[in-house]
Design a protein around this motif. Structure first.
Motif, PDB file in Angstrom:
ATOM      1  N   SER A   1       0.798  -1.123   0.030  1.00  0.00           N
ATOM      2  CA  SER A   1       0.028  -0.098  -0.153  1.00  0.00           C
ATOM      3  C   SER A   1       0.895   1.277  -0.076  1.00  0.00           C
ATOM      4  O   SER A   1       0.315   2.221  -0.182  1.00  0.00           O
ATOM      5  CB  SER A   1      -0.792   0.144   1.275  1.00  0.00           C
TER       6      SER A   1
ATOM      7  N   ALA B   1      -0.112   4.997  -1.027  1.00  0.00           N
ATOM      8  CA  ALA B   1      -0.196   6.061  -0.096  1.00  0.00           C
ATOM      9  C   ALA B   1       0.624   7.178  -0.292  1.00  0.00           C
ATOM     10  O   ALA B   1       0.269   8.357  -0.153  1.00  0.00           O
ATOM     11  CB  ALA B   1       0.182   5.491   1.365  1.00  0.00           C
TER      12      ALA B   1
ATOM     13  N   THR C   1      -0.960  11.017  -0.885  1.00  0.00           N
ATOM     14  CA  THR C   1      -1.014  12.085   0.013  1.00  0.00           C
ATOM     15  C   THR C   1       0.489  13.048  -0.012  1.00  0.00           C
ATOM     16  O   THR C   1       0.595  13.926   0.491  1.00  0.00           O
ATOM     17  CB  THR C   1      -0.489  11.338   1.322  1.00  0.00           C
TER      18      THR C   1
ATOM     19  N   VAL D   1       4.631   7.875   4.960  1.00  0.00           N
ATOM     20  CA  VAL D   1       3.829   7.352   4.104  1.00  0.00           C
ATOM     21  C   VAL D   1       3.661   5.710   4.526  1.00  0.00           C
ATOM     22  O   VAL D   1       2.568   5.235   4.352  1.00  0.00           O
ATOM     23  CB  VAL D   1       4.541   7.318   3.064  1.00  0.00           C
TER      24      VAL D   1
ATOM     25  N   VAL E   1       0.830   5.944   6.960  1.00  0.00           N
ATOM     26  CA  VAL E   1      -0.486   6.040   6.123  1.00  0.00           C
ATOM     27  C   VAL E   1      -0.835   4.634   5.515  1.00  0.00           C
ATOM     28  O   VAL E   1      -1.846   4.198   5.770  1.00  0.00           O
ATOM     29  CB  VAL E   1      -0.559   7.077   5.101  1.00  0.00           C
ATOM     30  N   ALA E   2      -0.102   3.974   4.983  1.00  0.00           N
ATOM     31  CA  ALA E   2      -0.209   2.725   4.452  1.00  0.00           C
ATOM     32  C   ALA E   2      -0.814   1.572   5.570  1.00  0.00           C
ATOM     33  O   ALA E   2      -1.606   1.073   5.065  1.00  0.00           O
ATOM     34  CB  ALA E   2       1.370   2.284   3.677  1.00  0.00           C
TER      35      ALA E   2
ATOM     36  N   PHE F   1      -4.321   2.376   6.101  1.00  0.00           N
ATOM     37  CA  PHE F   1      -5.140   1.780   4.971  1.00  0.00           C
ATOM     38  C   PHE F   1      -5.542   0.245   5.376  1.00  0.00           C
ATOM     39  O   PHE F   1      -6.564  -0.081   5.093  1.00  0.00           O
ATOM     40  CB  PHE F   1      -4.343   1.692   3.522  1.00  0.00           C
TER      41      PHE F   1
ATOM     42  N   VAL G   1      -4.237  13.156   4.577  1.00  0.00           N
ATOM     43  CA  VAL G   1      -4.313  12.066   4.739  1.00  0.00           C
ATOM     44  C   VAL G   1      -5.620  11.538   5.255  1.00  0.00           C
ATOM     45  O   VAL G   1      -6.225  10.610   4.841  1.00  0.00           O
ATOM     46  CB  VAL G   1      -3.640  11.747   6.314  1.00  0.00           C
TER      47      VAL G   1
ATOM     48  N   ALA H   1      -7.199  10.440   1.815  1.00  0.00           N
ATOM     49  CA  ALA H   1      -6.785   9.566   1.431  1.00  0.00           C
ATOM     50  C   ALA H   1      -7.171   8.279   2.082  1.00  0.00           C
ATOM     51  O   ALA H   1      -7.486   7.310   1.475  1.00  0.00           O
ATOM     52  CB  ALA H   1      -5.116   9.236   1.618  1.00  0.00           C
TER      53      ALA H   1
ATOM     54  N   SER I   1      -9.387   5.422   0.215  1.00  0.00           N
ATOM     55  CA  SER I   1      -9.096   3.776   0.467  1.00  0.00           C
ATOM     56  C   SER I   1     -10.428   3.099   1.172  1.00  0.00           C
ATOM     57  O   SER I   1     -10.748   2.053   0.563  1.00  0.00           O
ATOM     58  CB  SER I   1      -7.813   3.816   1.753  1.00  0.00           C
TER      59      SER I   1
END
Length: 378
Positions: free
Chosen positions: A41, A45, A49, A56, A59-60, A63, A145, A148, A152
């Motif tokens: 991911s 990500a 973003t 990152v 954020v992944a 997700f 974020v 995103a 997702s």
């Protein structure tokens, strides 16, 4: 202040809580799924973003956590509807492939089967619509974020919902197809086998699709193909397992004493082997049960031992000399069929591998545990 107890470990994984009276279990493979999916991911990500470095990756990971939260709600929906329909969930398990809900027994009707199955994808589609609606309302600026995460949630829930509606086992759409065929034919077996074969077609289609796209220049890479092949193999295994399970269940439902046992006659404990042989021959059977003085089945004649006695000695050989004793309780109710008979057999065969079938207190047959198992697996 007391501290919360740590997750309890079972053979399947860690119990992290309970929902609808059933444990929620994290399988060890779930950790592998989180790690792999987080790595996969990261490019998305980063593109959504503009972040890089450790941010990152966070954020992944978010997700993936959002994806598994959606899968969990999918499974809980199965369990809650099943419980409302009288089918108690046994456990909720999050695994490498997402998750599954196990029940204490099969759905009693096609309607329950279909409702329990379809509610999972419906929850995902509803969540996808919710996230998509929030995106459409511009509740968060593009590229942030929050934006995103909404993107997702919309994409993953939409995919999970639609993919699970494909009409083949082990997917939820396969359960709906199974219920439809079951309702039309009045045969659960026919419904399961039909949905299992369609599931095999779906599995093959996933692999063919994954191989076809790179060949035609439609994109994709080796990793995408590998994932599609793994998913296809998982679906094929699930569909094949459902077909095998349906055949085994059909055999179970058809189990009777007559189908898995041997007719038998009875003689007294003081009778000779010759007398036992003549009684069996007159009835056209090969098995003989010896009764105790109180009328209880006390033993059965060992055919091999009886055959080793010379014919001229059979008249003076007591039948008890060639018998195998039967413990008290090594009997089953000969009027039972299907699962009820197997439950009674499971109890009786803990005492002896060979048990006697009784109908109204009268001996009707002998059952051998290994022969019953072979008949079910055939």
């Amino acid at each position: 202040m007391s501290t919360p107890a740590p997750p309890r470990r079972t053979t399947q994984g860690w119990v992290i809580g309970h929902v609808a009276g059933a444990p929620v279990i994290l399988a060890p493979s779930w950790l592998l799924a989180v790690a792999v999916l987080t790595a996969l991911s990261v490019p998305a990500a980063r593109a959504l973003t503009g972040l890089d470095g450790s941010a990152v990756w966070v954020v992944a990971l978010a997700f993936v956590v959002l994806l598994f939260a959606s899968v969990f709600l999918h499974e809980v929906a199965h369990g809650l509807v099943a419980r409302a329909r009288g089918q108690q969930p046994h456990e909720f398990v999050l695994t490498l492939w997402g998750g599954h809900t196990a029940f204490g027994g099969a759905a009693p009707t096609p309607a329950t089967n279909a409702l329990v199955a379809i509610v999972g994808p419906v929850v995902n589609l509803a969540l996808g619509a919710l996230f998509g609606g929030l995106l459409a309302l511009d509740v968060a600026p593009r590229g942030t974020v929050v934006w995103a995460l909404l993107w997702s949630g919309a994409v993953t829930n939409g995919f999970v919902g639609l993919f699970n509606l494909l009409p083949g086992l082990p997917l939820d759409g396969g359960r709906v197809l199974e219920a439809a065929v079951w309702s039309a034919t009045k045969s659960r077996y026919t419904g399961t086998v039909a949905a299992g074969w369609v599931g095999r077609v779906v599995a093959a289609g996933v692999v063919v699709w994954a191989l076809w796209i790179p060949v035609t220049g439609g994109g994709g890479d080796v990793l995408d193909v590998m994932w599609a092949v793994l998913i296809g193999a998982f679906l094929w295994a699930g569909a094949s397992g459902a077909i095998r399970g349906a055949r085994a269940q059909r055999n179970v439902d058809g189990v009777t004493v007559e189908s898995v046992g041997h007719r038998a006659v009875t003689v007294g404990h003081g009778d000779s082997l010759a007398h036992a042989g003549s009684v069996a021959a007159a009835a056209g059977v090969a098995d003989v049960v010896v009764l105790a003085p109180d009328g209880r089945p006390a033993a059965y004649v060992d055919r091999a031992a009886a055959a080793s006695v010379p014919p001229e000695a059979a008249g003076t050989t007591p039948v008890t000399a060639v018998c195998v004793p039967l413990p008290v309780g090594a009997t089953v109710d000969g009027t039972l069929v299907g699962q009820e008979l197997l439950r009674d057999l499971a109890r009786a065969t803990r005492l002896s591998p060979v048990v006697v079938a009784l109908v109204d207190g009268r001996v009707t047959g002998l059952l051998h545990a290994n022969e019953v198992v072979a008949a079910i697996r055939a």
